[in-house]
Design an enzyme around this catalytic site. Structure first.
Site, PDB file in Angstrom:
ATOM      1  N   ARG A  43       0.914  -1.123  -0.092  1.00 38.43           N
ATOM      2  CA  ARG A  43      -0.083   0.009   0.018  1.00 38.43           C
ATOM      3  C   ARG A  43       0.922   1.283  -0.122  1.00 38.43           C
ATOM      4  O   ARG A  43       1.399   1.812   0.916  1.00 38.43           O
ATOM      5  CB  ARG A  43      -1.060   0.019   1.265  1.00 38.43           C
ATOM      6  CG  ARG A  43      -1.757   1.243   1.339  1.00 38.43           C
ATOM      7  CD  ARG A  43      -2.696   1.013   2.648  1.00 38.43           C
ATOM      8  NE  ARG A  43      -3.793   1.878   2.676  1.00 38.43           N
ATOM      9  CZ  ARG A  43      -3.390   3.229   3.225  1.00 38.43           C
ATOM     10  NH1 ARG A  43      -2.213   3.409   3.615  1.00 38.43           N
ATOM     11  NH2 ARG A  43      -4.278   4.190   3.469  1.00 38.43           N
ATOM     12  N   SER A 114     -12.813  -2.999   1.377  1.00 37.67           N
ATOM     13  CA  SER A 114     -13.099  -2.469   2.816  1.00 37.67           C
ATOM     14  C   SER A 114     -14.313  -2.205   3.025  1.00 37.67           C
ATOM     15  O   SER A 114     -14.994  -1.421   1.961  1.00 37.67           O
ATOM     16  CB  SER A 114     -12.367  -1.262   2.757  1.00 37.67           C
ATOM     17  OG  SER A 114     -10.731  -1.447   3.000  1.00 37.67           O
ATOM     18  N   LYS A 143      -3.685   6.486   8.829  1.00 35.61           N
ATOM     19  CA  LYS A 143      -4.661   6.736   7.823  1.00 35.61           C
ATOM     20  C   LYS A 143      -5.705   8.005   8.340  1.00 35.61           C
ATOM     21  O   LYS A 143      -6.592   7.649   9.445  1.00 35.61           O
ATOM     22  CB  LYS A 143      -5.623   5.606   7.324  1.00 35.61           C
ATOM     23  CG  LYS A 143      -6.574   5.980   6.070  1.00 35.61           C
ATOM     24  CD  LYS A 143      -7.189   4.558   5.462  1.00 35.61           C
ATOM     25  CE  LYS A 143      -7.689   4.568   4.263  1.00 35.61           C
ATOM     26  NZ  LYS A 143      -9.015   5.268   4.270  1.00 35.61           N
TER      27      LYS A 143
HETATM   28  N1  3NM Z   1      -7.499   1.385   6.561  1.00 39.11           N
HETATM   29  P1  3NM Z   1      -2.463   1.060  11.683  1.00 39.11           P
HETATM   30  S1  3NM Z   1      -7.580   2.101   9.300  1.00 39.11           S
HETATM   31  C1  3NM Z   1      -5.112   1.579   5.920  1.00 39.11           C
HETATM   32  O1  3NM Z   1     -10.630   2.045   8.635  1.00 39.11           O
HETATM   33  C2  3NM Z   1      -6.130   1.407   6.807  1.00 39.11           C
HETATM   34  O2  3NM Z   1     -10.257   0.928   6.639  1.00 39.11           O
HETATM   35  C3  3NM Z   1      -8.397   1.679   7.860  1.00 39.11           C
HETATM   36  O3  3NM Z   1      -3.088   1.529  10.098  1.00 39.11           O
HETATM   37  C4  3NM Z   1      -9.850   1.429   7.748  1.00 39.11           C
HETATM   38  O4  3NM Z   1      -2.593  -0.581  11.783  1.00 39.11           O
HETATM   39  C5  3NM Z   1      -6.032   1.815   8.242  1.00 39.11           C
HETATM   40  O5  3NM Z   1      -1.351   1.502  11.720  1.00 39.11           O
HETATM   41  C6  3NM Z   1      -4.745   2.201   8.677  1.00 39.11           C
HETATM   42  O6  3NM Z   1      -3.604   1.580  12.678  1.00 39.11           O
HETATM   43  C7  3NM Z   1      -4.295   1.011   9.668  1.00 39.11           C
END
Ligand code: 3NM
Length: 219
Positions: A43, A114, A143
């Protein structure tokens, strides 16, 4: 891929690109796979990310690492790159285009979507998605344009409504809070910083795998 096999691959789903790593991304990935990450998504997004040739070269290098560890290699939101590399699949969000058309573009590969509610989940599965990503489960700084934090509610809702597809929770997950995600019905956890920002990515992946497997036994 068989649904039961895919559920196993969901246990520790590591996602990253170069901007998530403070050291060499190939080394971080290799350590994550040594530690036990079961699936990987490239990603390459956000400020300072690579594009063009350097992006494709990094993708190829990471794919080679995955091949050595026999771990599927998924690409985030780039059908062209996925086809060019003959990757194992694609992951898309709700804003990444028409899901039905995306599905038709590569029938034989994995498609992850998602989702944030029951309707989105049902639609994704109707068009032939192979697995669902649900989040953010916990607050995340990785994000910025996420939906509101949902806790376990949506994962529970999907399972309560008979959705049996492979599901990963995402958002703010690390080894100490992974068990609740699995106990609420997910097959595993998708993480970026819990592994990519960890001093020892192998240890981080291994701790996550232990937490997920323990929670599965108790579920
Ligand atoms: N998608 P971390 S949260 C890429 O809610 C991504 O759909 C999300 O990163 C969603 O594990 C997210 O560092 C980031 O919190 C996840």
């Amino acid at each position: 891929m068989d649904k039961a096999v895919l559920k196993e691959k969901m246990k520790v789903y590591f996602i990253m690109g170069s901007t998530n790593c403070s050291t060499d991304a190939k080394e971080v990935l290799e350590q994550a796979l040594i530690g036990g990450a079961t699936l990987f998504q490239f990603r390459e997004k956000g400020e300072g990310c690579l594009d063009g040739k350097s992006r494709a070269e990094l993708a190829m290098a990471l794919q080679n690492v995955c091949r050595r560890y026999n771990v599927p290699f998924i690409i985030n939101d780039d059908i062209k790159l996925m086809k060019k590399l003959n990757a194992d699949g694609l992951h898309v969000g709700q804003e990444d285009g028409d899901l039905e058309e995306i599905r038709k573009a590569f029938p034989g590969k994995l498609l992850g979507v998602s989702v944030h509610n029951l309707n989105e989940a049902r639609h994704a599965l109707e068009i032939g998605a192979d697995y669902l990503g649900v989040g953010p489960v916990y607050p995340t700084g990785t994000k910025t344009d996420t939906r509101p934090v949902m806790g376990y509610s949506v994962i529970r809702e999907l399972r309560d409504n008979g959705i049996d597809a492979p599901i990963v929770g995402i958002g703010g997950i690390h080894a100490d809070n992974a068990s609740g995600v699995v106990q609420s019905g997910a097959d595993g956890v998708a993480v970026i910083t819990a592994i990519s920002n960890h001093q020892e990515p192998a240890a981080a992946a291994s701790e996550l795998l232990k937490a997920v497997e323990k929670a599965k036994q108790n579920h």
